[in-house]
Design a protein around this motif. Structure first.
Motif, mmCIF file in Angstrom:
data_model
loop_
_atom_site.group_PDB
_atom_site.id
_atom_site.type_symbol
_atom_site.label_atom_id
_atom_site.label_comp_id
_atom_site.label_asym_id
_atom_site.label_seq_id
_atom_site.Cartn_x
_atom_site.Cartn_y
_atom_site.Cartn_z
ATOM 1 N N THR A 347 -0.643 -0.646 0.935
ATOM 2 C CA THR A 347 0.433 -0.111 0.074
ATOM 3 C C THR A 347 1.790 -0.635 0.547
ATOM 4 O O THR A 347 2.006 -0.880 1.735
ATOM 5 C CB THR A 347 0.447 1.432 0.072
ATOM 6 N N CYS A 350 4.034 3.499 -1.371
ATOM 7 C CA CYS A 350 3.680 4.818 -0.819
ATOM 8 C C CYS A 350 4.032 4.877 0.670
ATOM 9 O O CYS A 350 3.820 3.909 1.397
ATOM 10 C CB CYS A 350 2.189 5.077 -0.967
ATOM 11 N N VAL A 391 -3.449 11.089 -1.856
ATOM 12 C CA VAL A 391 -2.152 10.617 -2.352
ATOM 13 C C VAL A 391 -1.415 11.819 -2.922
ATOM 14 O O VAL A 391 -1.939 12.537 -3.776
ATOM 15 C CB VAL A 391 -2.314 9.551 -3.466
ATOM 16 N N LEU A 401 2.811 2.603 -8.888
ATOM 17 C CA LEU A 401 1.915 3.314 -7.965
ATOM 18 C C LEU A 401 0.479 2.810 -8.111
ATOM 19 O O LEU A 401 -0.232 2.625 -7.130
ATOM 20 C CB LEU A 401 1.970 4.824 -8.219
ATOM 21 N N ASP A 404 0.225 -0.392 -6.438
ATOM 22 C CA ASP A 404 0.301 -0.219 -4.985
ATOM 23 C C ASP A 404 -1.079 0.084 -4.402
ATOM 24 O O ASP A 404 -1.436 -0.432 -3.346
ATOM 25 C CB ASP A 404 1.267 0.931 -4.677
ATOM 26 N N LEU A 405 -1.838 0.934 -5.102
ATOM 27 C CA LEU A 405 -3.175 1.272 -4.606
ATOM 28 C C LEU A 405 -4.177 0.169 -4.958
ATOM 29 O O LEU A 405 -5.109 -0.090 -4.200
ATOM 30 C CB LEU A 405 -3.622 2.624 -5.163
#
Ligand SMILES: Cc1ncc(COP(=O)(O)O)c(C=O)c1O
Length: 414
Positions: A347, A350, A391, A401, A404-405
């Protein structure tokens, strides 16, 4: 004679009796000082000055209502307490230095050696440590039971049971317990039900309305909402909060600092819109994770696949909250841990931190962080495996997001 603080005699903000949650979140507190400030004042003072010795004596003896010493009475702290009490629909609230100190205060105030507690085995790791470890040293025994098996709670009752304690949804599995059913079990046995309302906050869930007696909060989470301060609170009837816990606070000093109370007080003003916006994002993320080939299972009460989805929707005002946990696919525990670490380490947005409730999304590996101090047996009983990632969805753009994952989930080592 007044109590340590007489909640009825201190002046109130004049609000319509039917003011709703978002209004109370912005307006409830104490009236402004003589200067008429619009934003609540921060009374950063340890003590309060009395006009003369006789008045001081009367105030220390609780014969006259006044702020005395910030270990147990401070206007900024009281504003936060009143605001949170109003949101929870509670008669009273006492603020504490952290969520854990709220649980400790409750236990110190309500339990004695020989008493028995029934607690969900899925609660926050430090809560398990506190009850099973520290409280046990003082002769208070705790039985840990399945969060969702109502009959297991009933079966664990003893004549000495004084308290049932649940956290719903739980951290990190988001297991939802039936608050009304547990309240009935507690009350039939002459015990109290306390609910940790940290994940939902009063924006989504009102445990007192469902029959609970006490509410625990880690204000560190959504109440502050921006990851700035530690704080805690306990809400409930005045006969417990004012008569038992405030005098205990005066002796024991698990006090919230006025500065931290002020931060939480201002955080509460945006609670409703934050919970709604973060919950919307969490649902999108949970759905996306559920369809990802590298993900074995997703835990989110807003998903129809969640075992207590129907109960959660009824109990939580139709919202799933903003915490999503999931398990990455793997052949064994070692690989699961490696894969989870890879996804976390990939990530870029995050924050890798165990806190939650922030506008900044956070990601953590519960088995080695929030629940790292538990034995493997306790951890497995709580359902926390090495492949699990939690999360806590914040306010970033949901497409960012997901990306990001995806960065880690799409590149797991074969
Ligand atoms: C559900 C829950 N309750 C209580 C706590 C303890 O709160 P604090 O960290 O403010 O002591 C936490 C902290 O993570 C939590 O997640």
């Amino acid at each position: 004679m007044a109590g340590e603080r007489d909640i009825k005699r201190l002046p109130r903000v004049e609000l319509p009796a039917d003011a709703r949650l978002d209004t109370l979140a912005v307006r409830e507190g104490l009236p402004p000082s003589q200067w008429g400030e619009n934003s609540e004042a921060l009374f950063l003072t340890s003590s309060f000055v009395h006009p003369d010795a006789a008045t001081a004596a009367a105030r220390f003896a609780n014969q006259e209502e006044a702020f005395v010493y910030s270990r147990f009475t401070n206007p900024t702290v009281m504003m936060m307490e009143r605001r949170l009490a109003a949101l929870e629909g509670a008669e009273s609230c006492i603020a504490t230095s952290s969520g854990m100190s709220a649980i400790l205060l409750m236990c110190l105030g309500l339990l004695k050696a020989g008493d028995h507690v029934i607690c969900s085995q899925s609660v926050f790791g430090s809560t398990i440590k506190l009850l099973a470890g520290e409280l046990a040293r003082f002769g208070v025994e705790t039985s840990f039971v399945s969060q969702t098996d109502v009959e297991a709670w009933r079966a664990a009752l003893r004549p000495s049971t004084r308290l049932l304690f649940a956290e719903t949804p739980s951290n990190p599995l988001t297991e939802v317990c039936d608050i009304a059913a547990l309240a009935t079990i507690a009350h039939d046995a002459g015990a109290l039900l306390a609910v940790d309302n940290c994940f939902c906050t009063p924006a989504l869930q009102l445990p007192l309305k469902l029959g609970a007696d006490l509410i625990i909060h880690s204000g560190t989470k959504y109440l502050d909402g921006q990851g700035r301060v530690l704080a805690g609170a306990l809400c409930g009837p005045a006969k417990i909060v004012e008569d038992k816990l405030v005098p205990l606070m005066r002796s024991a000093g698990l006090t919230l600092s006025p500065f931290n109370a002020w931060v939480v007080l201002k955080g509460l003003e945006t609670l409703g819109i934050r919970m709604a916006a973060q919950g919307e994002r969490a649902l999108v993320l949970a759905r996306w994770l559920e369809s990802h080939p590298a993900v074995e299972r997703v835990y989110y009460p807003g998903l129809p696949s969640h075992p207590q989805h129907a109960l959660a929707m009824k109990q939580q005002n139709g919202g799933g909250g903003a915490v999503v946990s999931f398990v990455v696919k793997a052949r064994d525990a070692q690989e699961a841990r490696r894969n989870a670490f890879h996804a976390i380490d990939s990530t870029r947005i995050c924050s890798i931190t165990a806190n939650l409730g922030d506008t900044k999304s956070t990601v953590t590996h519960p088995a080695s962080t929030s629940h790292g101090r538990l034995s493997e047996e306790q951890r497995l009983a709580a359902g926390i495996t090495q492949g699990m990632i939690r999360v806590a969805v914040g306010l970033e753009d949901i497409e960012d997001l997901k990306a990001d994952l995806a960065r880690g989930l799409d590149t797991l080592p074969a």
